[in-house]
Design an enzyme around this catalytic site. Structure first.
Site, mmCIF file in Angstrom:
data_model
loop_
_atom_site.group_PDB
_atom_site.id
_atom_site.type_symbol
_atom_site.label_atom_id
_atom_site.label_comp_id
_atom_site.label_asym_id
_atom_site.label_seq_id
_atom_site.Cartn_x
_atom_site.Cartn_y
_atom_site.Cartn_z
ATOM 1 N N ASN A 54 0.651 -1.257 -0.050
ATOM 2 C CA ASN A 54 -0.142 0.010 -0.100
ATOM 3 C C ASN A 54 0.959 1.219 -0.021
ATOM 4 O O ASN A 54 0.306 2.389 0.165
ATOM 5 C CB ASN A 54 -0.881 0.121 1.221
ATOM 6 C CG ASN A 54 -1.987 -1.275 1.383
ATOM 7 O OD1 ASN A 54 -2.406 -1.422 0.125
ATOM 8 N ND2 ASN A 54 -2.308 -1.584 2.271
ATOM 9 N N HIS A 140 -14.620 -2.569 6.150
ATOM 10 C CA HIS A 140 -13.086 -3.269 6.495
ATOM 11 C C HIS A 140 -13.708 -3.868 7.803
ATOM 12 O O HIS A 140 -14.361 -3.407 8.713
ATOM 13 C CB HIS A 140 -12.133 -2.261 6.714
ATOM 14 C CG HIS A 140 -10.954 -2.807 7.169
ATOM 15 N ND1 HIS A 140 -10.192 -3.003 8.507
ATOM 16 C CD2 HIS A 140 -9.941 -3.372 6.014
ATOM 17 C CE1 HIS A 140 -9.388 -3.615 8.331
ATOM 18 N NE2 HIS A 140 -8.769 -3.664 7.078
ATOM 19 N N GLU A 185 -16.102 3.288 4.238
ATOM 20 C CA GLU A 185 -14.879 3.869 3.795
ATOM 21 C C GLU A 185 -14.933 4.809 2.545
ATOM 22 O O GLU A 185 -16.136 4.531 1.793
ATOM 23 C CB GLU A 185 -14.040 2.684 3.216
ATOM 24 C CG GLU A 185 -13.728 1.703 4.382
ATOM 25 C CD GLU A 185 -13.155 0.387 3.807
ATOM 26 O OE1 GLU A 185 -11.946 0.239 3.623
ATOM 27 O OE2 GLU A 185 -13.851 -0.675 3.862
ATOM 28 N N SER A 189 -10.960 -1.010 0.649
ATOM 29 C CA SER A 189 -9.558 -1.581 0.542
ATOM 30 C C SER A 189 -9.282 -2.638 -0.284
ATOM 31 O O SER A 189 -8.381 -3.212 -0.896
ATOM 32 C CB SER A 189 -9.182 -2.035 2.121
ATOM 33 O OG SER A 189 -10.118 -2.812 2.430
ATOM 34 N N ASP A 214 -13.960 6.400 6.918
ATOM 35 C CA ASP A 214 -12.370 5.779 7.075
ATOM 36 C C ASP A 214 -12.040 6.386 5.576
ATOM 37 O O ASP A 214 -12.142 5.781 4.600
ATOM 38 C CB ASP A 214 -12.716 4.465 7.143
ATOM 39 C CG ASP A 214 -11.199 3.739 7.359
ATOM 40 O OD1 ASP A 214 -10.280 4.348 6.801
ATOM 41 O OD2 ASP A 214 -11.352 2.681 7.907
ATOM 42 N N HIS A 217 -7.540 4.864 2.532
ATOM 43 C CA HIS A 217 -6.766 4.488 1.350
ATOM 44 C C HIS A 217 -6.912 5.686 0.312
ATOM 45 O O HIS A 217 -6.502 5.620 -0.918
ATOM 46 C CB HIS A 217 -7.321 3.449 0.561
ATOM 47 C CG HIS A 217 -6.987 2.140 1.388
ATOM 48 N ND1 HIS A 217 -5.911 1.357 0.934
ATOM 49 C CD2 HIS A 217 -7.674 1.434 2.305
ATOM 50 C CE1 HIS A 217 -5.730 0.452 1.884
ATOM 51 N NE2 HIS A 217 -6.812 0.547 2.448
ATOM 52 N N LYS A 245 0.155 3.616 4.876
ATOM 53 C CA LYS A 245 -0.330 3.406 3.262
ATOM 54 C C LYS A 245 0.546 4.713 2.317
ATOM 55 O O LYS A 245 1.840 4.363 2.334
ATOM 56 C CB LYS A 245 -1.831 3.470 3.124
ATOM 57 C CG LYS A 245 -2.353 2.397 3.865
ATOM 58 C CD LYS A 245 -4.035 2.207 3.866
ATOM 59 C CE LYS A 245 -4.602 1.245 4.562
ATOM 60 N NZ LYS A 245 -4.149 1.285 6.050
#
Length: 393
Positions: A54, A140, A185, A189, A214, A217, A245
């Site tokens: 990541n 997640h 998210e 992910s 979240d 990413h 990440k």
């Protein structure tokens, strides 16, 4: 005295679980690697191009990050030696939080030790048995664990289906919950696709819910100056970001209001009862925030390569999810076939880890390809050629 528990069978559940996972090709094992640079590793003495990390911008090996980490280590020592409320809050922790809040356009920020820790401990601090949590079906595991620990009632809406979310909200507001929390998210992910942040904010405000996003990413590679999809957005009660990440380091943070920050400092067990992040880590994070806003060129290159790889995989006949991030899931479905493809790639110099249930839903085992701005065109072309060879077998 008779007992079902004795020395011979008390660990039988372990043997049974591991055997079942082995039978289903879902047994996991640790495999040590040595990172040579941002995109190559040594595994079992063999050099591999890493398409599983990541480290989206390759910052984990950046000299500026390493220098800053060493500087903080020399000045402050190896550990923070206490929790934040005892004597573990150094000036560098507070300065970093102020810096993050300013860069993200928010009132306040608060550091956490990992994203998993933050999700599993913040959510139970926000809701309880009289509350309702609404989350995307593919969130997640850390979010799910937080929901379970909260003992709140919860429902999942169809993946990225905000019409379904609104249907659940319309029912929920009539049922007498003390509060409703929407949590999801911004970039998923394992799928690589995005949530509609603007619509989530609108729904949260319309139905007077808490909103927790979240942004792990997205941070570093999306949004204004790479500050993520929640930066400078009002109407989000808590936004989570992580440093492991695109930031190339370790740890996590939230951006929020000053009132929410004070509430979590006083009421969130995962913050209160854990040792603060060590100085060397704080140094690397501080350096990353100095660099991230100036990496537009690297972000543009990265997203160009994502499109290039996606299009080539689709043309080869692979099932590729509609990702809009450096995460490109190649769906194989069957666990054994997914492992075979991963092994083929590794035997030919590519590290591309197989992702299997329960991390992803049944029958969706996949190769989760992840691109970095440090991958060169020849790296990507080599991967494409290998996948072409395999597909033609």
């Amino acid at each position: 005295m008779n007992s079902d528990i004795n020395q011979s069978n008390k660990l039988e559940f372990i043997k049974k679980e591991l055997q079942e996972r082995k039978t289903n090709n879902n047994l996991r094992q640790l495999n040590a690697i040595y990172p040579k640079d941002a995109v190559t590793v040594i595994k079992n003495g063999k050099r591999l191009i890493n398409f599983s990390s990541n480290d989206y911008l390759g910052l984990s090996k950046h000299p500026q990050m390493i220098t800053a980490s060493q500087d903080y280590l020399n000045r402050y020592g190896t550990g923070s030696t206490a929790s934040r409320l005892v004597s573990g809050t150094y000036d560098i922790h507070e300065k970093l939080e102020e810096k993050i809040a300013k860069l993200c356009g928010k009132e306040a920020a608060l550091l956490f030790n990992t994203g998993f820790q933050a999700n599993t401990t913040i959510i139970p601090t926000l809701v309880n048995q009289k509350s309702l949590v609404l989350c995307d079906r593919l969130v997640h595991n850390s979010i799910l664990q937080g929901i379970f620990l909260s003992q709140a009632q919860w429902k999942r809406y169809k993946h990225n289906d905000l019409s379904h979310l609104e249907t659940l909200l319309k029912k929920a507001i009539l049922q007498g919950y003390n509060r409703i929390l929407i949590v999801t998210e911004t970039v998923f992910s394992m799928e690589g696709d995005r949530s509609d942040v603007d619509r989530l904010i609108q729904l949260s405000q319309q139905y007077n819910t808490l909103l927790y996003l979240d942004d792990a990413h997205a941070l570093g590679i999306m949004g204004n100056k790479g500050m993520g999809l929640t930066a400078y957005q009002s109407g989000i009660d808590i936004s989570l970001g992580t440093f492991g990440k695109a930031m190339g380091s370790f740890g996590a943070f939230i951006t929020t209001s000053k009132g929410m920050r004070d509430y979590l400092i006083n009421c969130c067990p995962g913050f209160i009862y854990t040792t603060a992040l060590p100085p060397a880590v704080i140094g690397s994070i501080d350096a990353a925030f100095d660099m991230i806003p100036n990496l537009d060129k690297e972000r543009d290159y990265l997203l160009q390569q994502v499109s290039y790889l996606q299009n080539n995989l689709i043309n080869l006949g692979y099932q590729v999810l509609n990702s809009s991030s450096p995460i490109i899931p190649v769906i194989i479905g069957n666990e054994e076939k997914t492992l075979k493809l991963s092994n083929f790639l590794e035997n030919n110099g590519i590290l591309a880890t197989a992702i299997r249930p329960p991390t992803v839903p049944k029958n969706t085992a996949r190769i989760r390809l992840v691109l970095s701005s440090q991958h060169q065109p020849e790296h990507i072309d080599y991967l494409i050629n290998l996948l072409k060879q395999y597909h033609e077998f």
